[in-house]
Design a protein around this motif. Structure first.
Motif, PDB file in Angstrom:
ATOM      1  N   VAL A 107     -77.691 -34.143 -10.912  1.00 52.98           N
ATOM      2  CA  VAL A 107     -76.578 -34.974 -10.463  1.00 52.98           C
ATOM      3  C   VAL A 107     -77.145 -36.136  -9.673  1.00 52.98           C
ATOM      4  O   VAL A 107     -78.014 -35.939  -8.830  1.00 52.98           O
ATOM      5  CB  VAL A 107     -75.598 -34.193  -9.559  1.00 52.98           C
ATOM      6  CG1 VAL A 107     -74.486 -35.095  -9.069  1.00 52.98           C
ATOM      7  CG2 VAL A 107     -75.025 -33.006 -10.293  1.00 52.98           C
ATOM      8  N   LEU A 108     -76.671 -37.347  -9.951  1.00 48.97           N
ATOM      9  CA  LEU A 108     -77.032 -38.475  -9.104  1.00 48.97           C
ATOM     10  C   LEU A 108     -75.784 -39.281  -8.777  1.00 48.97           C
ATOM     11  O   LEU A 108     -75.082 -39.739  -9.664  1.00 48.97           O
ATOM     12  CB  LEU A 108     -78.065 -39.379  -9.763  1.00 48.97           C
ATOM     13  CG  LEU A 108     -78.612 -40.323  -8.690  1.00 48.97           C
ATOM     14  CD1 LEU A 108     -79.892 -39.806  -8.086  1.00 48.97           C
ATOM     15  CD2 LEU A 108     -78.799 -41.712  -9.200  1.00 48.97           C
ATOM     16  N   ASN A 109     -75.529 -39.412  -7.482  1.00 43.50           N
ATOM     17  CA  ASN A 109     -74.406 -40.224  -7.027  1.00 43.50           C
ATOM     18  C   ASN A 109     -74.944 -41.488  -6.382  1.00 43.50           C
ATOM     19  O   ASN A 109     -76.016 -41.475  -5.790  1.00 43.50           O
ATOM     20  CB  ASN A 109     -73.591 -39.464  -5.980  1.00 43.50           C
ATOM     21  CG  ASN A 109     -72.908 -38.261  -6.575  1.00 43.50           C
ATOM     22  OD1 ASN A 109     -72.759 -38.156  -7.785  1.00 43.50           O
ATOM     23  ND2 ASN A 109     -72.493 -37.347  -5.723  1.00 43.50           N
ATOM     24  N   ASN A 110     -74.180 -42.558  -6.476  1.00 37.57           N
ATOM     25  CA  ASN A 110     -74.561 -43.790  -5.792  1.00 37.57           C
ATOM     26  C   ASN A 110     -73.309 -44.458  -5.235  1.00 37.57           C
ATOM     27  O   ASN A 110     -72.309 -44.585  -5.931  1.00 37.57           O
ATOM     28  CB  ASN A 110     -75.265 -44.737  -6.761  1.00 37.57           C
ATOM     29  CG  ASN A 110     -75.825 -45.941  -6.043  1.00 37.57           C
ATOM     30  OD1 ASN A 110     -76.815 -45.849  -5.345  1.00 37.57           O
ATOM     31  ND2 ASN A 110     -75.167 -47.078  -6.195  1.00 37.57           N
ATOM     32  N   CYS A 111     -73.403 -44.852  -3.988  1.00 38.37           N
ATOM     33  CA  CYS A 111     -72.279 -45.515  -3.319  1.00 38.37           C
ATOM     34  C   CYS A 111     -72.631 -46.982  -3.172  1.00 38.37           C
ATOM     35  O   CYS A 111     -73.659 -47.314  -2.600  1.00 38.37           O
ATOM     36  CB  CYS A 111     -72.066 -44.853  -1.953  1.00 38.37           C
ATOM     37  SG  CYS A 111     -70.515 -45.279  -1.179  1.00 38.37           S
ATOM     38  N   ASP A 112     -71.801 -47.879  -3.706  1.00 41.86           N
ATOM     39  CA  ASP A 112     -72.146 -49.284  -3.829  1.00 41.86           C
ATOM     40  C   ASP A 112     -70.960 -50.131  -3.366  1.00 41.86           C
ATOM     41  O   ASP A 112     -69.975 -50.256  -4.087  1.00 41.86           O
ATOM     42  CB  ASP A 112     -72.467 -49.548  -5.314  1.00 41.86           C
ATOM     43  CG  ASP A 112     -72.959 -50.951  -5.582  1.00 41.86           C
ATOM     44  OD1 ASP A 112     -73.480 -51.581  -4.644  1.00 41.86           O
ATOM     45  OD2 ASP A 112     -72.829 -51.410  -6.735  1.00 41.86           O
TER      46      ASP A 112
ATOM     47  N   VAL B  35     -79.014 -43.712   5.284  1.00 41.49           N
ATOM     48  CA  VAL B  35     -80.116 -42.830   4.899  1.00 41.49           C
ATOM     49  C   VAL B  35     -81.285 -43.075   5.846  1.00 41.49           C
ATOM     50  O   VAL B  35     -81.656 -44.220   6.092  1.00 41.49           O
ATOM     51  CB  VAL B  35     -80.537 -43.110   3.444  1.00 41.49           C
ATOM     52  CG1 VAL B  35     -81.768 -42.303   3.077  1.00 41.49           C
ATOM     53  CG2 VAL B  35     -79.397 -42.788   2.498  1.00 41.49           C
ATOM     54  N   PHE B  36     -81.821 -42.007   6.418  1.00 43.21           N
ATOM     55  CA  PHE B  36     -83.010 -42.119   7.266  1.00 43.21           C
ATOM     56  C   PHE B  36     -84.222 -41.684   6.455  1.00 43.21           C
ATOM     57  O   PHE B  36     -84.114 -40.817   5.583  1.00 43.21           O
ATOM     58  CB  PHE B  36     -82.880 -41.230   8.502  1.00 43.21           C
ATOM     59  CG  PHE B  36     -81.619 -41.481   9.272  1.00 43.21           C
ATOM     60  CD1 PHE B  36     -81.374 -42.715   9.857  1.00 43.21           C
ATOM     61  CD2 PHE B  36     -80.655 -40.489   9.388  1.00 43.21           C
ATOM     62  CE1 PHE B  36     -80.190 -42.948  10.545  1.00 43.21           C
ATOM     63  CE2 PHE B  36     -79.470 -40.710  10.083  1.00 43.21           C
ATOM     64  CZ  PHE B  36     -79.245 -41.947  10.659  1.00 43.21           C
ATOM     65  N   CYS B  74     -79.934 -35.355  -3.202  1.00 38.57           N
ATOM     66  CA  CYS B  74     -81.312 -35.801  -3.024  1.00 38.57           C
ATOM     67  C   CYS B  74     -82.168 -35.200  -4.136  1.00 38.57           C
ATOM     68  O   CYS B  74     -81.660 -34.432  -4.961  1.00 38.57           O
ATOM     69  CB  CYS B  74     -81.868 -35.367  -1.664  1.00 38.57           C
ATOM     70  SG  CYS B  74     -82.093 -33.603  -1.495  1.00 38.57           S
ATOM     71  N   PHE B  75     -83.436 -35.583  -4.164  1.00 35.02           N
ATOM     72  CA  PHE B  75     -84.409 -34.921  -5.028  1.00 35.02           C
ATOM     73  C   PHE B  75     -85.432 -34.246  -4.127  1.00 35.02           C
ATOM     74  O   PHE B  75     -85.851 -34.820  -3.132  1.00 35.02           O
ATOM     75  CB  PHE B  75     -85.098 -35.934  -5.943  1.00 35.02           C
ATOM     76  CG  PHE B  75     -84.373 -36.140  -7.244  1.00 35.02           C
ATOM     77  CD1 PHE B  75     -83.142 -36.775  -7.259  1.00 35.02           C
ATOM     78  CD2 PHE B  75     -84.903 -35.695  -8.434  1.00 35.02           C
ATOM     79  CE1 PHE B  75     -82.459 -36.966  -8.446  1.00 35.02           C
ATOM     80  CE2 PHE B  75     -84.229 -35.882  -9.629  1.00 35.02           C
ATOM     81  CZ  PHE B  75     -83.015 -36.511  -9.642  1.00 35.02           C
ATOM     82  N   ILE B  76     -85.849 -33.063  -4.509  1.00 40.53           N
ATOM     83  CA  ILE B  76     -86.847 -32.334  -3.727  1.00 40.53           C
ATOM     84  C   ILE B  76     -88.113 -32.175  -4.562  1.00 40.53           C
ATOM     85  O   ILE B  76     -88.064 -31.710  -5.699  1.00 40.53           O
ATOM     86  CB  ILE B  76     -86.310 -30.963  -3.314  1.00 40.53           C
ATOM     87  CG1 ILE B  76     -85.110 -31.194  -2.409  1.00 40.53           C
ATOM     88  CG2 ILE B  76     -87.403 -30.148  -2.623  1.00 40.53           C
ATOM     89  CD1 ILE B  76     -84.744 -30.066  -1.558  1.00 40.53           C
ATOM     90  N   LYS B 159     -82.228 -39.741  -1.166  1.00 41.86           N
ATOM     91  CA  LYS B 159     -81.152 -39.137  -0.379  1.00 41.86           C
ATOM     92  C   LYS B 159     -79.909 -40.034  -0.432  1.00 41.86           C
ATOM     93  O   LYS B 159     -80.009 -41.257  -0.445  1.00 41.86           O
ATOM     94  CB  LYS B 159     -81.596 -38.969   1.081  1.00 41.86           C
ATOM     95  CG  LYS B 159     -82.768 -38.026   1.246  1.00 41.86           C
ATOM     96  CD  LYS B 159     -83.164 -37.877   2.690  1.00 41.86           C
ATOM     97  CE  LYS B 159     -83.854 -39.102   3.267  1.00 41.86           C
ATOM     98  NZ  LYS B 159     -85.282 -39.189   2.943  1.00 41.86           N
ATOM     99  N   SER B 160     -78.758 -39.393  -0.468  1.00 31.43           N
ATOM    100  CA  SER B 160     -77.498 -40.123  -0.487  1.00 31.43           C
ATOM    101  C   SER B 160     -76.421 -39.283   0.178  1.00 31.43           C
ATOM    102  O   SER B 160     -76.424 -38.055   0.057  1.00 31.43           O
ATOM    103  CB  SER B 160     -77.124 -40.425  -1.941  1.00 31.43           C
ATOM    104  OG  SER B 160     -75.732 -40.444  -2.112  1.00 31.43           O
ATOM    105  N   MET B 161     -75.527 -39.939   0.929  1.00 29.07           N
ATOM    106  CA  MET B 161     -74.407 -39.210   1.518  1.00 29.07           C
ATOM    107  C   MET B 161     -73.177 -40.102   1.506  1.00 29.07           C
ATOM    108  O   MET B 161     -73.249 -41.282   1.828  1.00 29.07           O
ATOM    109  CB  MET B 161     -74.722 -38.816   2.954  1.00 29.07           C
ATOM    110  CG  MET B 161     -73.776 -37.776   3.511  1.00 29.07           C
ATOM    111  SD  MET B 161     -74.135 -37.440   5.229  1.00 29.07           S
ATOM    112  CE  MET B 161     -73.734 -35.720   5.305  1.00 29.07           C
TER     113      MET B 161
END
Lengths: 162, 177
Positions: A107-112, B35-36, B74-76, B159-161
Protein backbone atom coordinates in the motif's frame (compact mmCIF):
# COMPACT_ATOMS: atom_id res chain seq x y z
CA UNK A 1 -20.05 27.93 -6.39
CA UNK A 2 -17.73 25.71 -4.44
CA UNK A 3 -19.71 23.00 -2.76
CA UNK A 4 -16.65 21.96 -0.79
CA UNK A 5 -17.75 18.37 -0.67
CA UNK A 6 -15.04 15.75 -1.09
CA UNK A 7 -14.74 13.83 -4.35
CA UNK A 8 -13.62 10.27 -4.80
CA UNK A 9 -12.29 9.17 -8.18
CA UNK A 10 -11.67 5.53 -8.98
CA UNK A 11 -8.58 5.12 -11.13
CA UNK A 12 -7.70 2.69 -13.86
CA UNK A 13 -5.12 -0.05 -13.34
CA UNK A 14 -3.16 -2.01 -15.89
CA UNK A 15 -1.51 -5.40 -15.48
CA UNK A 16 0.92 -5.71 -18.39
CA UNK A 17 3.36 -8.61 -18.67
CA UNK A 18 6.36 -7.45 -16.70
CA UNK A 19 9.92 -8.02 -17.95
CA UNK A 20 12.63 -9.80 -15.98
CA UNK A 21 14.79 -6.69 -16.06
CA UNK A 22 13.99 -3.02 -16.51
CA UNK A 23 16.58 -0.29 -16.44
CA UNK A 24 16.00 3.37 -15.53
CA UNK A 25 17.14 4.35 -19.01
CA UNK A 26 14.22 2.42 -20.51
CA UNK A 27 10.70 3.87 -20.73
CA UNK A 28 8.74 3.35 -17.50
CA UNK A 29 5.73 1.02 -17.37
CA UNK A 30 2.53 2.74 -16.28
CA UNK A 31 0.45 0.46 -14.07
CA UNK A 32 -2.21 2.85 -12.76
CA UNK A 33 -3.65 6.30 -13.39
CA UNK A 34 -6.35 8.49 -11.91
CA UNK A 35 -7.77 11.81 -13.07
CA UNK A 36 -8.67 14.57 -10.62
CA UNK A 37 -10.56 17.82 -11.15
CA UNK A 38 -10.66 19.71 -7.86
CA UNK A 39 -12.20 22.98 -9.05
CA UNK A 40 -15.23 22.69 -6.76
CA UNK A 41 -13.05 22.44 -3.65
CA UNK A 42 -11.43 25.26 -1.67
CA UNK A 43 -7.75 24.73 -0.70
CA UNK A 44 -7.84 21.22 -2.13
CA UNK A 45 -5.62 18.34 -1.08
CA UNK A 46 -5.50 15.07 -2.99
CA UNK A 47 -5.02 11.81 -1.14
CA UNK A 48 -3.96 9.07 -3.55
CA UNK A 49 -4.07 5.46 -2.45
CA UNK A 50 -2.43 2.71 -4.43
CA UNK A 51 -2.63 -0.92 -3.36
CA UNK A 52 -1.65 -4.20 -4.95
CA UNK A 53 -0.52 -7.71 -4.14
CA UNK A 54 2.81 -8.90 -5.52
CA UNK A 55 2.61 -12.62 -6.14
CA UNK A 56 6.03 -14.23 -6.63
CA UNK A 57 7.72 -17.62 -6.69
CA UNK A 58 11.47 -17.74 -6.08
CA UNK A 59 13.77 -20.75 -6.32
CA UNK A 60 17.43 -21.74 -6.29
CA UNK A 61 20.40 -19.81 -5.01
CA UNK A 62 20.46 -16.09 -4.30
CA UNK A 63 16.88 -15.37 -5.32
CA UNK A 64 16.11 -11.69 -5.72
CA UNK A 65 13.12 -9.58 -6.66
CA UNK A 66 13.40 -5.82 -6.71
CA UNK A 67 10.73 -3.49 -8.11
CA UNK A 68 11.06 0.31 -8.09
CA UNK A 69 7.93 2.41 -8.40
CA UNK A 70 7.20 6.08 -8.65
CA UNK A 71 4.17 8.31 -8.27
CA UNK A 72 4.00 11.25 -10.66
CA UNK A 73 1.59 14.14 -11.00
CA UNK A 74 0.94 15.46 -14.49
CA UNK A 75 -0.61 18.91 -14.84
CA UNK A 76 -1.48 20.94 -17.90
CA UNK A 77 2.00 22.43 -18.08
CA UNK A 78 4.31 20.20 -16.09
CA UNK A 79 4.93 16.84 -14.51
CA UNK A 80 6.46 16.15 -11.14
CA UNK A 81 7.78 13.06 -9.34
CA UNK A 82 6.10 12.98 -5.94
CA UNK A 83 7.52 9.80 -4.51
CA UNK A 84 9.69 6.81 -5.33
CA UNK A 85 9.64 3.56 -3.46
CA UNK A 86 11.03 0.08 -3.72
CA UNK A 87 9.96 -3.44 -2.94
CA UNK A 88 12.90 -5.78 -2.29
CA UNK A 89 13.36 -9.44 -1.46
CA UNK A 90 17.00 -10.47 -1.68
CA UNK A 91 18.17 -13.70 -0.06
CA UNK A 92 21.93 -13.81 -0.65
CA UNK A 93 22.54 -17.29 0.65
CA UNK A 94 24.98 -20.07 -0.15
CA UNK A 95 22.29 -22.68 0.39
CA UNK A 96 18.97 -22.55 -1.34
CA UNK A 97 15.97 -23.61 0.67
CA UNK A 98 13.46 -24.62 -1.96
CA UNK A 99 10.75 -22.53 -3.49
CA UNK A 100 9.52 -19.40 -1.82
CA UNK A 101 5.90 -18.62 -2.57
CA UNK A 102 4.61 -15.30 -1.38
CA UNK A 103 1.77 -12.89 -1.88
CA UNK A 104 2.93 -9.56 -0.55
CA UNK A 105 0.36 -6.83 0.13
CA UNK A 106 1.60 -3.35 -0.76
CA UNK A 107 0.00 0.00 0.00
CA UNK A 108 1.28 3.47 -0.78
CA UNK A 109 -0.59 6.61 0.19
CA UNK A 110 0.38 10.15 -0.71
CA UNK A 111 -1.09 13.38 0.59
CA UNK A 112 -0.67 16.26 -1.87
CA UNK A 113 -2.03 19.74 -1.10
CA UNK A 114 -2.36 21.75 -4.31
CA UNK A 115 -1.20 25.24 -5.08
CA UNK A 116 -3.55 27.69 -6.72
CA UNK A 117 -4.07 27.13 -10.41
CA UNK A 118 -3.63 23.39 -10.24
CA UNK A 119 -7.03 21.94 -10.86
CA UNK A 120 -7.00 19.29 -13.56
CA UNK A 121 -4.40 16.67 -12.83
CA UNK A 122 -3.54 13.08 -13.61
CA UNK A 123 -1.64 10.91 -11.16
CA UNK A 124 0.32 7.95 -12.53
CA UNK A 125 1.95 4.97 -10.84
CA UNK A 126 4.88 3.69 -12.85
CA UNK A 127 7.43 0.93 -12.55
CA UNK A 128 10.84 2.36 -13.37
CA UNK A 129 13.21 -0.46 -12.43
CA UNK A 130 13.01 -4.25 -12.15
CA UNK A 131 15.73 -6.67 -11.09
CA UNK A 132 15.13 -10.39 -10.79
CA UNK A 133 17.23 -13.45 -10.12
CA UNK A 134 15.86 -16.94 -9.67
CA UNK A 135 12.30 -15.67 -10.04
CA UNK A 136 10.13 -18.43 -11.47
CA UNK A 137 7.14 -16.16 -11.84
CA UNK A 138 5.83 -12.89 -10.49
CA UNK A 139 2.88 -10.67 -11.19
CA UNK A 140 0.80 -7.88 -9.77
CA UNK A 141 -2.76 -8.66 -8.82
CA UNK A 142 -5.78 -6.93 -7.28
CA UNK A 143 -4.47 -3.47 -8.03
CA UNK A 144 -6.42 -0.44 -6.95
CA UNK A 145 -5.73 3.27 -7.36
CA UNK A 146 -8.01 5.98 -6.02
CA UNK A 147 -7.85 9.71 -5.45
CA UNK A 148 -9.82 11.59 -2.83
CA UNK A 149 -9.94 15.34 -3.41
CA UNK A 150 -10.86 17.06 -0.18
CA UNK A 151 -10.32 20.43 1.46
CA UNK A 152 -7.28 20.92 3.69
CA UNK A 153 -9.05 23.21 6.14
CA UNK A 154 -11.82 22.88 8.65
CA UNK A 155 -14.57 25.34 7.72
CA UNK A 156 -17.96 26.36 8.94
CA UNK A 157 -20.90 25.32 6.83
CA UNK A 158 -23.64 27.91 6.54
CA UNK A 159 -27.15 26.82 6.04
CA UNK A 160 -28.32 27.53 2.54
CA UNK A 161 -24.85 28.34 1.20
CA UNK A 162 -25.00 26.12 -1.82
CA UNK B 1 -36.83 -6.20 29.41
CA UNK B 2 -34.71 -3.04 29.16
CA UNK B 3 -35.72 -0.30 31.52
CA UNK B 4 -33.04 2.31 30.87
CA UNK B 5 -31.02 3.47 27.97
CA UNK B 6 -27.45 2.20 28.13
CA UNK B 7 -25.18 4.73 29.83
CA UNK B 8 -22.74 4.79 26.89
CA UNK B 9 -25.17 6.61 24.63
CA UNK B 10 -23.95 10.19 24.42
CA UNK B 11 -25.96 13.22 23.53
CA UNK B 12 -24.42 16.24 21.85
CA UNK B 13 -25.53 19.79 22.46
CA UNK B 14 -24.68 22.70 20.22
CA UNK B 15 -22.45 25.42 21.64
CA UNK B 16 -24.87 28.15 22.90
CA UNK B 17 -23.14 31.26 21.48
CA UNK B 18 -23.28 30.01 17.89
CA UNK B 19 -26.18 30.99 15.71
CA UNK B 20 -28.35 28.02 15.03
CA UNK B 21 -28.19 28.92 11.33
CA UNK B 22 -24.54 27.93 11.22
CA UNK B 23 -22.63 24.73 11.81
CA UNK B 24 -25.33 22.31 10.89
CA UNK B 25 -22.76 20.13 9.25
CA UNK B 26 -19.00 19.82 9.37
CA UNK B 27 -17.34 19.36 6.01
CA UNK B 28 -14.88 16.50 5.81
CA UNK B 29 -11.27 17.60 5.46
CA UNK B 30 -7.75 16.22 5.40
CA UNK B 31 -4.56 17.09 7.25
CA UNK B 32 -1.28 16.01 5.72
CA UNK B 33 1.22 15.01 8.38
CA UNK B 34 4.82 16.05 8.95
CA UNK B 35 7.55 13.49 8.43
CA UNK B 36 10.66 13.43 10.62
CA UNK B 37 13.86 11.77 9.49
CA UNK B 38 15.80 11.12 12.68
CA UNK B 39 18.87 8.91 12.89
CA UNK B 40 17.38 5.61 14.01
CA UNK B 41 19.02 3.94 17.01
CA UNK B 42 20.42 0.45 16.59
CA UNK B 43 18.94 -0.55 19.94
CA UNK B 44 15.93 1.09 21.55
CA UNK B 45 14.25 -0.22 24.68
CA UNK B 46 10.96 0.74 26.29
CA UNK B 47 12.93 2.78 28.88
CA UNK B 48 14.57 4.97 26.24
CA UNK B 49 13.10 8.14 24.85
CA UNK B 50 10.67 7.29 22.02
CA UNK B 51 11.69 8.45 18.53
CA UNK B 52 8.99 10.49 16.74
CA UNK B 53 8.52 9.46 13.09
CA UNK B 54 5.43 11.34 11.88
CA UNK B 55 2.99 13.86 13.32
CA UNK B 56 -0.35 15.29 12.22
CA UNK B 57 -2.25 18.16 13.87
CA UNK B 58 -5.99 18.52 13.51
CA UNK B 59 -8.10 21.57 14.32
CA UNK B 60 -11.85 21.29 13.89
CA UNK B 61 -13.69 24.62 13.57
CA UNK B 62 -17.02 23.23 14.59
CA UNK B 63 -18.53 21.95 17.78
CA UNK B 64 -20.20 19.00 16.09
CA UNK B 65 -18.89 15.50 16.76
CA UNK B 66 -16.29 14.21 14.32
CA UNK B 67 -14.42 10.98 13.80
CA UNK B 68 -10.77 11.04 12.77
CA UNK B 69 -9.19 8.39 10.56
CA UNK B 70 -5.42 8.27 11.06
CA UNK B 71 -3.37 6.53 8.39
CA UNK B 72 0.32 5.73 8.71
CA UNK B 73 2.39 4.00 6.04
CA UNK B 74 6.08 3.35 5.50
CA UNK B 75 8.57 0.86 4.09
CA UNK B 76 10.73 -1.19 6.42
CA UNK B 77 14.15 -2.47 5.40
CA UNK B 78 15.37 -5.55 7.22
CA UNK B 79 18.95 -6.49 6.31
CA UNK B 80 19.25 -9.86 8.04
CA UNK B 81 22.84 -11.02 7.75
CA UNK B 82 22.88 -14.45 9.39
CA UNK B 83 20.69 -17.52 9.73
CA UNK B 84 17.87 -16.88 12.18
CA UNK B 85 18.56 -13.14 12.28
CA UNK B 86 15.62 -10.98 13.37
CA UNK B 87 14.28 -7.43 13.27
CA UNK B 88 11.74 -6.62 15.97
CA UNK B 89 10.22 -3.14 16.16
CA UNK B 90 7.41 -1.59 18.22
CA UNK B 91 5.53 1.57 17.23
CA UNK B 92 3.21 3.64 19.41
CA UNK B 93 0.47 6.05 18.33
CA UNK B 94 -0.02 8.88 20.84
CA UNK B 95 -2.73 11.56 20.88
CA UNK B 96 -1.97 14.88 22.56
CA UNK B 97 -4.78 17.39 23.18
CA UNK B 98 -3.55 20.50 25.09
CA UNK B 99 -0.76 18.58 26.85
CA UNK B 100 -3.02 15.66 27.73
CA UNK B 101 -1.18 12.70 26.27
CA UNK B 102 -2.92 9.41 25.65
CA UNK B 103 -1.25 6.37 24.06
CA UNK B 104 -3.85 5.01 21.66
CA UNK B 105 -2.26 1.86 20.35
CA UNK B 106 0.97 -0.12 20.04
CA UNK B 107 1.95 -1.98 16.91
CA UNK B 108 4.63 -4.67 16.70
CA UNK B 109 6.60 -5.58 13.63
CA UNK B 110 8.65 -8.79 13.54
CA UNK B 111 10.79 -10.35 10.85
CA UNK B 112 12.88 -13.49 11.28
CA UNK B 113 14.11 -15.75 8.47
CA UNK B 114 16.13 -18.97 8.30
CA UNK B 115 18.74 -17.57 5.91
CA UNK B 116 20.42 -14.18 5.28
CA UNK B 117 17.95 -11.98 3.45
CA UNK B 118 17.39 -8.32 2.59
CA UNK B 119 13.74 -7.30 2.55
CA UNK B 120 12.17 -3.94 1.89
CA UNK B 121 8.47 -4.22 2.56
CA UNK B 122 5.52 -1.90 3.12
CA UNK B 123 3.66 -1.41 6.36
CA UNK B 124 0.27 0.29 6.87
CA UNK B 125 -1.53 1.13 10.09
CA UNK B 126 -4.99 2.67 10.28
CA UNK B 127 -6.62 3.97 13.42
CA UNK B 128 -10.13 5.35 13.76
CA UNK B 129 -10.44 7.83 16.65
CA UNK B 130 -14.05 8.23 17.62
CA UNK B 131 -14.94 11.79 18.62
CA UNK B 132 -11.62 12.92 20.19
CA UNK B 133 -12.05 14.88 23.43
CA UNK B 134 -10.96 18.31 22.12
CA UNK B 135 -11.14 20.36 18.95
CA UNK B 136 -7.35 20.55 18.50
CA UNK B 137 -5.36 17.36 18.82
CA UNK B 138 -1.97 16.16 17.62
CA UNK B 139 -1.28 12.55 16.71
CA UNK B 140 2.30 11.27 16.72
CA UNK B 141 3.69 7.91 15.75
CA UNK B 142 6.78 6.96 17.74
CA UNK B 143 9.26 4.16 17.45
CA UNK B 144 9.47 2.86 21.01
CA UNK B 145 11.41 -0.36 20.69
CA UNK B 146 14.02 -1.73 18.29
CA UNK B 147 15.73 -5.05 18.75
CA UNK B 148 17.85 -6.24 15.83
CA UNK B 149 20.20 -9.22 15.84
CA UNK B 150 23.96 -8.74 15.61
CA UNK B 151 25.49 -7.60 12.30
CA UNK B 152 22.01 -6.95 10.88
CA UNK B 153 20.32 -3.58 10.49
CA UNK B 154 17.00 -1.94 9.73
CA UNK B 155 15.62 1.26 8.24
CA UNK B 156 12.26 3.00 7.98
CA UNK B 157 11.63 4.98 4.77
CA UNK B 158 8.77 6.51 2.73
CA UNK B 159 6.97 7.50 5.93
CA UNK B 160 3.58 9.13 5.54
CA UNK B 161 0.79 10.15 7.91
CA UNK B 162 -2.59 11.68 7.24
CA UNK B 163 -5.67 12.49 9.27
CA UNK B 164 -9.09 12.47 7.62
CA UNK B 165 -11.85 14.19 9.56
CA UNK B 166 -15.46 13.23 8.93
CA UNK B 167 -18.71 14.12 10.64
CA UNK B 168 -19.58 11.44 13.16
CA UNK B 169 -22.90 9.69 12.58
CA UNK B 170 -25.58 10.99 14.90
CA UNK B 171 -26.01 8.58 17.77
CA UNK B 172 -29.61 7.73 18.31
CA UNK B 173 -31.14 5.97 21.21
CA UNK B 174 -30.43 2.29 21.24
CA UNK B 175 -32.39 0.93 18.31
CA UNK B 176 -32.98 -2.39 19.99
CA UNK B 177 -35.39 -0.83 22.46
Amino acid sequence: MKSGLPLLTCGKTFAPDLPEQLDRSEPPITIAEVFVDSKSIQTPCVLTKYSEFIQFTLFGLNPKLRICYRLIRVGVRDAQILQEWEFLYDATDRVGFGNINAIQPTVLNNCDCLKKGRRKLVYHIQIIEIETNGVRSYRLQNQSFTATAITGESQHERKGAR
Amino acid sequence: MRKKRPSVVKSYKPVPNVKSEEQRYVNPFIACGKVFNPVLPFELSQDDRPVPLTRVSITVKSSLPTNVLINFSCFITSALREAGAFNNLVFRLVRECSSMKVPLREYSFQRQLPSPTDIKEPLVYNFCDENPPMRTCTYTLFLVKANVSKSSFYDITNKSMTGLVFPAPIKREDERI
